[in-house]
Design a protein around this motif. Sequence first.
Motif, PDB file in Angstrom:
ATOM      1  N   LEU A  28       4.672  -5.337   2.160  1.00  0.00           N
ATOM      2  CA  LEU A  28       3.338  -5.163   2.752  1.00  0.00           C
ATOM      3  C   LEU A  28       2.440  -4.180   2.012  1.00  0.00           C
ATOM      4  O   LEU A  28       1.219  -4.219   2.162  1.00  0.00           O
ATOM      5  CB  LEU A  28       3.477  -4.713   4.213  1.00  0.00           C
ATOM      6  CG  LEU A  28       4.249  -5.671   5.127  1.00  0.00           C
ATOM      7  CD1 LEU A  28       4.241  -5.148   6.551  1.00  0.00           C
ATOM      8  CD2 LEU A  28       3.677  -7.088   5.064  1.00  0.00           C
ATOM      9  N   ALA A  29       3.035  -3.269   1.268  1.00  0.00           N
ATOM     10  CA  ALA A  29       2.227  -2.324   0.475  1.00  0.00           C
ATOM     11  C   ALA A  29       2.985  -2.109  -0.823  1.00  0.00           C
ATOM     12  O   ALA A  29       3.500  -1.035  -1.093  1.00  0.00           O
ATOM     13  CB  ALA A  29       2.008  -1.020   1.219  1.00  0.00           C
ATOM     14  N   THR A  30       3.052  -3.155  -1.625  1.00  0.00           N
ATOM     15  CA  THR A  30       3.838  -3.151  -2.845  1.00  0.00           C
ATOM     16  C   THR A  30       3.431  -1.991  -3.734  1.00  0.00           C
ATOM     17  O   THR A  30       2.246  -1.788  -3.968  1.00  0.00           O
ATOM     18  CB  THR A  30       3.649  -4.494  -3.586  1.00  0.00           C
ATOM     19  OG1 THR A  30       3.853  -5.539  -2.638  1.00  0.00           O
ATOM     20  CG2 THR A  30       4.645  -4.637  -4.715  1.00  0.00           C
ATOM     21  N   GLU A  31       4.429  -1.243  -4.189  1.00  0.00           N
ATOM     22  CA  GLU A  31       4.181  -0.037  -4.992  1.00  0.00           C
ATOM     23  C   GLU A  31       3.336   0.962  -4.205  1.00  0.00           C
ATOM     24  O   GLU A  31       2.684   1.824  -4.785  1.00  0.00           O
ATOM     25  CB  GLU A  31       3.446  -0.367  -6.312  1.00  0.00           C
ATOM     26  CG  GLU A  31       4.043  -1.478  -7.137  1.00  0.00           C
ATOM     27  CD  GLU A  31       5.308  -1.050  -7.860  1.00  0.00           C
ATOM     28  OE1 GLU A  31       5.468   0.148  -8.095  1.00  0.00           O
ATOM     29  OE2 GLU A  31       6.129  -1.923  -8.149  1.00  0.00           O
ATOM     30  N   GLY A  32       3.340   0.826  -2.879  1.00  0.00           N
ATOM     31  CA  GLY A  32       2.531   1.718  -2.058  1.00  0.00           C
ATOM     32  C   GLY A  32       1.050   1.406  -2.142  1.00  0.00           C
ATOM     33  O   GLY A  32       0.221   2.157  -1.650  1.00  0.00           O
ATOM     34  N   LEU A  33       0.694   0.298  -2.752  1.00  0.00           N
ATOM     35  CA  LEU A  33      -0.716   0.037  -3.031  1.00  0.00           C
ATOM     36  C   LEU A  33      -1.203  -1.371  -2.700  1.00  0.00           C
ATOM     37  O   LEU A  33      -2.194  -1.531  -2.010  1.00  0.00           O
ATOM     38  CB  LEU A  33      -0.992   0.282  -4.529  1.00  0.00           C
ATOM     39  CG  LEU A  33      -1.031   1.727  -4.998  1.00  0.00           C
ATOM     40  CD1 LEU A  33      -1.122   1.772  -6.515  1.00  0.00           C
ATOM     41  CD2 LEU A  33      -2.219   2.445  -4.384  1.00  0.00           C
TER      42      LEU A  33
ATOM     43  N   VAL B 106       7.756   6.873  14.476  1.00  0.00           N
ATOM     44  CA  VAL B 106       6.301   6.985  14.598  1.00  0.00           C
ATOM     45  C   VAL B 106       5.656   7.291  13.244  1.00  0.00           C
ATOM     46  O   VAL B 106       4.701   6.627  12.828  1.00  0.00           O
ATOM     47  CB  VAL B 106       5.932   8.076  15.631  1.00  0.00           C
ATOM     48  CG1 VAL B 106       4.474   8.471  15.517  1.00  0.00           C
ATOM     49  CG2 VAL B 106       6.232   7.588  17.040  1.00  0.00           C
ATOM     50  N   ASP B 107       6.204   8.299  12.542  1.00  0.00           N
ATOM     51  CA  ASP B 107       5.582   8.700  11.274  1.00  0.00           C
ATOM     52  C   ASP B 107       5.670   7.590  10.238  1.00  0.00           C
ATOM     53  O   ASP B 107       4.724   7.348   9.493  1.00  0.00           O
ATOM     54  CB  ASP B 107       6.233   9.978  10.740  1.00  0.00           C
ATOM     55  CG  ASP B 107       5.997  11.164  11.673  1.00  0.00           C
ATOM     56  OD1 ASP B 107       5.174  11.021  12.597  1.00  0.00           O
ATOM     57  OD2 ASP B 107       6.643  12.205  11.486  1.00  0.00           O
ATOM     58  N   ARG B 108       6.830   6.913  10.209  1.00  0.00           N
ATOM     59  CA  ARG B 108       6.978   5.805   9.248  1.00  0.00           C
ATOM     60  C   ARG B 108       5.948   4.716   9.501  1.00  0.00           C
ATOM     61  O   ARG B 108       5.344   4.184   8.579  1.00  0.00           O
ATOM     62  CB  ARG B 108       8.372   5.200   9.375  1.00  0.00           C
ATOM     63  CG  ARG B 108       9.436   6.059   8.784  1.00  0.00           C
ATOM     64  CD  ARG B 108      10.677   5.210   8.607  1.00  0.00           C
ATOM     65  NE  ARG B 108      11.692   5.993   7.950  1.00  0.00           N
ATOM     66  CZ  ARG B 108      12.905   6.197   8.456  1.00  0.00           C
ATOM     67  NH1 ARG B 108      13.254   5.646   9.585  1.00  0.00           N
ATOM     68  NH2 ARG B 108      13.765   6.928   7.797  1.00  0.00           N
ATOM     69  N   ALA B 109       5.786   4.366  10.766  1.00  0.00           N
ATOM     70  CA  ALA B 109       4.849   3.288  11.113  1.00  0.00           C
ATOM     71  C   ALA B 109       3.417   3.698  10.768  1.00  0.00           C
ATOM     72  O   ALA B 109       2.648   2.897  10.216  1.00  0.00           O
ATOM     73  CB  ALA B 109       4.975   2.945  12.589  1.00  0.00           C
ATOM     74  N   LEU B 110       3.060   4.946  11.066  1.00  0.00           N
ATOM     75  CA  LEU B 110       1.700   5.409  10.762  1.00  0.00           C
ATOM     76  C   LEU B 110       1.474   5.460   9.249  1.00  0.00           C
ATOM     77  O   LEU B 110       0.396   5.105   8.760  1.00  0.00           O
ATOM     78  CB  LEU B 110       1.454   6.790  11.376  1.00  0.00           C
ATOM     79  CG  LEU B 110       1.277   6.831  12.900  1.00  0.00           C
ATOM     80  CD1 LEU B 110       1.236   8.281  13.384  1.00  0.00           C
ATOM     81  CD2 LEU B 110       0.007   6.105  13.330  1.00  0.00           C
ATOM     82  N   GLU B 111       2.499   5.903   8.513  1.00  0.00           N
ATOM     83  CA  GLU B 111       2.357   5.993   7.053  1.00  0.00           C
ATOM     84  C   GLU B 111       2.149   4.613   6.430  1.00  0.00           C
ATOM     85  O   GLU B 111       1.260   4.428   5.591  1.00  0.00           O
ATOM     86  CB  GLU B 111       3.599   6.650   6.431  1.00  0.00           C
ATOM     87  CG  GLU B 111       3.661   8.144   6.691  1.00  0.00           C
ATOM     88  CD  GLU B 111       4.980   8.769   6.240  1.00  0.00           C
ATOM     89  OE1 GLU B 111       5.641   8.195   5.344  1.00  0.00           O
ATOM     90  OE2 GLU B 111       5.349   9.826   6.794  1.00  0.00           O
ATOM     91  N   LEU B 112       2.967   3.641   6.860  1.00  0.00           N
ATOM     92  CA  LEU B 112       2.822   2.294   6.292  1.00  0.00           C
ATOM     93  C   LEU B 112       1.489   1.677   6.715  1.00  0.00           C
ATOM     94  O   LEU B 112       0.779   1.085   5.891  1.00  0.00           O
ATOM     95  CB  LEU B 112       3.998   1.399   6.713  1.00  0.00           C
ATOM     96  CG  LEU B 112       3.942  -0.055   6.233  1.00  0.00           C
ATOM     97  CD1 LEU B 112       3.731  -0.152   4.717  1.00  0.00           C
ATOM     98  CD2 LEU B 112       5.221  -0.807   6.630  1.00  0.00           C
ATOM     99  N   ALA B 113       1.130   1.848   7.986  1.00  0.00           N
ATOM    100  CA  ALA B 113      -0.154   1.307   8.452  1.00  0.00           C
ATOM    101  C   ALA B 113      -1.303   1.922   7.662  1.00  0.00           C
ATOM    102  O   ALA B 113      -2.264   1.238   7.295  1.00  0.00           O
ATOM    103  CB  ALA B 113      -0.330   1.567   9.950  1.00  0.00           C
ATOM    104  N   GLY B 114      -1.205   3.214   7.372  1.00  0.00           N
ATOM    105  CA  GLY B 114      -2.245   3.884   6.592  1.00  0.00           C
ATOM    106  C   GLY B 114      -2.353   3.315   5.193  1.00  0.00           C
ATOM    107  O   GLY B 114      -3.454   3.071   4.690  1.00  0.00           O
TER     108      GLY B 114
END
Length: 260
Positions: free
Chosen positions: A42-47, A72-80
């Motif tokens: 969903l966010a390949t290479e974080g990008l 919670v933090d993981r979900a917010l980080e990926l959503a961000g």
Amino acid sequence: MIEWQLPRYGRGPYDEVPPVLERVLRSPSSDEEAWRELWHLLATEGLTVCAASFAALPYLRDIVRAGESAAVDRALELAGAIVAGVHQDHGADELVREVAPVIAELRRMVALRIDGGGLSPASAMALFRADLAFAGASGWSLAEYDFEDGFYTVSCPHCDLPVTLAIGDYGQYSAHRDWGEGDVRRPLHPSPADELSSLGKRMYDTARALGLAEMAEGLTYLFGRAECPDCASTFIVADQYAADNEPHHSSDGPVPAGGW
Ligand SMILES: [Zn+2]
């Protein structure tokens, strides 16, 4: 099994996502491997994001709602990271508009999480970026914030000269390499915290709330004034950085509800 109730469009993974997302939803606090795979999809290479990234946002929101602290933090980080990619050519503009209420909810959730405290420095930084992404400032969400040994290069708005800015352990100055005279340097003028622009103030307050003191101080320089070493005109560093790094709009640019 999760039902993707969306037409197929855009590039990127699609059918691979639901089984991985289901694994994450089953044990959001412990299945590290599933989270890693989900990030990769969903966010390949974080990008790099795709239509499925935005389709997954309501599920990530649900994980935050459930409130298991490790999740919670993981979900917010990926959503961000996903929302920061809103301007990419993902072919999912309509879907982005549909999930705008989810993004608005994530924005409230990340604010609550930031107030909650107890974050590791890495999570604090990730939530700082997520907060900006949810607020519609994707360019700032993806910006460099290295106030130890980082340098910014912006162009002077008056003479177009590339100006190097040091904000960190090497000092705080603007510089231009002149082959005859060597480095020509001018000191930066930080903005007092209570005179920051609304965006700068928001970022400063968030950094402070997250316990990122060095970051907060660096922001007073980033949103402060620099002098061009060549033509001596002055400008706000952040304004030039934003102008030089404006995200490219994929079409009519569906930006999540922002504004402050
Ligand atoms: Zn200049």
